[in-house]
Design an enzyme around this catalytic site. Structure first.
Site, PDB file in Angstrom:
ATOM      1  N   ALA A   1       0.847  -1.199   0.000  1.00  0.00           N
ATOM      2  CA  ALA A   1       0.000   0.000   0.000  1.00  0.00           C
ATOM      3  C   ALA A   1       0.876   1.241   0.000  1.00  0.00           C
ATOM      4  O   ALA A   1       1.889   1.292   0.694  1.00  0.00           O
ATOM      5  CB  ALA A   1      -0.936   0.012   1.206  1.00  0.00           C
ATOM      6  N   ASP A   2       0.474   2.219  -0.799  1.00  0.00           N
ATOM      7  CA  ASP A   2       1.092   3.539  -0.719  1.00  0.00           C
ATOM      8  C   ASP A   2       0.605   4.268   0.526  1.00  0.00           C
ATOM      9  O   ASP A   2       1.331   5.055   1.129  1.00  0.00           O
ATOM     10  CB  ASP A   2       0.767   4.369  -1.956  1.00  0.00           C
ATOM     11  CG  ASP A   2       1.510   3.877  -3.192  1.00  0.00           C
ATOM     12  OD1 ASP A   2       2.412   3.031  -3.039  1.00  0.00           O
ATOM     13  OD2 ASP A   2       1.191   4.337  -4.301  1.00  0.00           O
TER      14      ASP A   2
END
Length: 394
Positions: free
Chosen positions: A289-290
Site C-alpha cells: 500500500a502507498d
C-alpha cells in the site's frame, strides 16, 4: 493512548527497566561517484515515479513478543559514516534536510518515509537552536520541506506527521533544561526511526501463519514489504508459488518476479488483464500500500482495486502488508477524491494528440474488499484502522 502500538510497549518496557536489544542508528551512505545528482523534477509527474528506477483487530496475545524476538535475531545493519567526516582544512557544509533525505534514499532497502524520519532526526542532532520553541519551529520547517518534495507521496507526508507527533509530545520537556530536553527529543527520534526501520521485518513474521504449504499467492507490482513477507516464507521452507502481475506501465512486477526467482520460488508472470482468468487457481492475494486511509481502505498501485473486486467475487482473501507510518489522515470517497500522482506511459507506438491518456498512478480500494491488514501494530481488520489512526495522531 498508544497502548496497543509497538512504540508504546517499548517505552513502557524501558521505563520498567526491561532490557531491550541494542540498536544502532543507521547513518546515510555518502553519495558514490557513480550516482548522479537528483534530476530536476517535472511538477506534473510524481517525484516517486521519477526517481523510482535509480472493529476489532485480529491480534494474538503474544504477537509483539514473537515479532520482537524475530527482529532481535536479525543483526542490525549499520552503515559506516566515516565517509561523512570532514577532511582537515575543509569548511563545514551547511546542513540541508533535503540533502540528508536524498542521502538516506540512496540505500535501496530504505523506504522513503523512513529516510524522511532519519533526516528529521538529523535536524535535531545538528540544530543550533537555543530554546525548545526554536527547535520545534526548525523541525516544523524541515518537515514541511520534506513533504513539499513530493506532495503526492502519502507515506512521506504521513511519516513526517507521525514523527512530529511522536517526538514532540511529552509534557516532561517543559520541566527540563534545554540540553536535557533536546537529548530527550533526539532519543525519541532515534527510537521512532528504529521502530519504523524494523516494521517490515515485524510484518513479515506476523504474516507467516497465513501462508500455508501448497498455496498460490497473487501479488501485484513491486512492494518491498510483500517481498520481505515472501522471502521470510521461503526461508522458513514453506512450499508455495506466486502469480505475479506484470504491473504495467512501469512493469514493476517484472522486478518482483526476478527477486523471487533468486529465492527459487516458483513464479508465473501474468499480464495485468489475465487476473480474472487466473483467479480460480489463486488461494490468496497479497498487496502492499502507498497509504492506509481512515476508512480502512488503501491507496495503492493502479490495478489493485480491480484485483480486489475480482478476488471478492470469487471469495478469495485479500491481504495488505503496510507499515504503520503509511497510516494517513485521509478519507477518499471515490477514485477521483485523491491528489493525483501522475506517471509517464509509453505505449510503444505514437499516440494521436486528440487521444486522452489516463496517467494516474494509483487507485483506491474500499475496505469492504479487503480481508486483513498486516502491520507492525498487529494484524488488523479494516474496521479497526480508524481506531488505530486516532491513537497514532492523538
Amino acid at each position: 493512548m498508544w497502548y496497543r502500538s509497538a512504540s508504546f510497549i517499548l517505552d513502557q518496557q524501558q521505563n520498567d527497566g526491561v532490557a531491550q536489544p541494542e540498536s544502532r542508528l543507521l547513518s546515510p551512505t555518502a553519495p558514490s561517484p557513480s550516482m548522479a545528482e537528483t534530476p530536476q523534477q517535472n511538477p506534473k509527474i510524481s517525484a516517486y515515479y521519477q526517481t523510482r528506477a535509480a472493529h476489532h483487530g485480529v491480534v494474538s496475545s503474544d504477537w509483539l513478543a514473537q515479532a520482537q524476538a524475530a527482529v532481535g535475531r536479525q543483526a542490525d545493519e549499520a552503515v559506516s559514516d566515516d565517509s561523512l567526516s570532514l577532511k582537515s582544512g575543509e569548511s563545514p557544509k551547511a546542513f540541508s534536510v533535503i540533502d540528508e533525505f536524498n542521502n538516506w534514499r540512496k540505500q535501496p532497502e530504505l523506504a522513503e518515509a523512513v529516510a524522511a524520519i532519519r533526516a528529521l532526526a538529523s535536524v535535531i542532532r545538528s540544530s543550533e537552536a537555543n530554546t525548545m520553541m526554536e527547535l520545534e519551529i526548525e523541525l516544523k520547517k524541515a518537515s514541511d520541506s520534506l513533504k513539499s518534495w513530493d506532495t503526492t507521496s502519502i507515506s512521506l507526508t504521513a511519516g513526517c506527521d507521525l514523527f512530529m507527533r511522536y517526538v514532540t509530545r511529552t509534557s516532561a520537556l517543559e520541566y527540563e533544561d534545554f540540553n536535557s530536553a533536546k537529548s530527550r527529543l533526539l532519543e525519541r527520534a532515534e527510537k521512532f526511526g528504529e521502530i519504523s526501520y524494523k516494521a517490515r521485518r515485524i510484518i513479515a513474521m506476523l504474516s507467516q501463519d497465513f501462508i500455508f504449504d501448497g498455496c498460490t499467492i497473487l501479488v501485484h507490482g513491486f512492494s518491498r514489504v510483500v517481498l520481505e513477507v515472501l522471502r521470510t516464507a521461503a526461508q522458513n521452507r514453506k512450499l508455495f508459488r506466486i502469480f505475479c502481475t506484470e504491473g504495467r506501465p512501469d512493469r514493476t512486477g517484472l522486478r518482483l518476479s526476478n527477486e523471487l526467482a533468486k529465492l527459487d520460488v516458483p513464479v508465473k508472470l501474468l499480464i495485468d488483464s489475465a487476473v480474472a482468468y487466473s483467479m480460480d487457481e489463486v488461494d490468496m492475494v497479497f498487496v502492499g500500500a502507498d497509504g492506509v486511509v481512515e476508512s480502512g481502505g488503501i491507496i495503492n498501485m493502479m490495478g489493485t482495486y480491480q484485483i480486489a473486486l475480482v478476488a471478492k467475487s470469487m471469495s478469495k482473501p485479500v491481504y495488505v502488508a503496510a507499515e504503520s507510518y503509511k497510516f494517513a489522515r485521509l478519507y477518499p470517497l471515490n477514485q477521483k477524491d485523491m491528489v493525483p500522482a501522475l506517471r509517464p506511459i509509453d505505449f510503444g507506438v505514437p499516440i494521436p494528440s486528440k487521444v486522452e491518456v489516463e496517467t494516474s498512478a494509483r487507485d483506491y480500494t474500499p475496505p469492504q474488499y479487503l480481508t486483513l491488514l498486516f502491520t507492525d501494530l498487529g494484524v488488523l481488520t479494516p474496521s479497526v484502522v480508524s481506531d488505530e489512526l486516532i491513537q497514532l495522531y492523538l
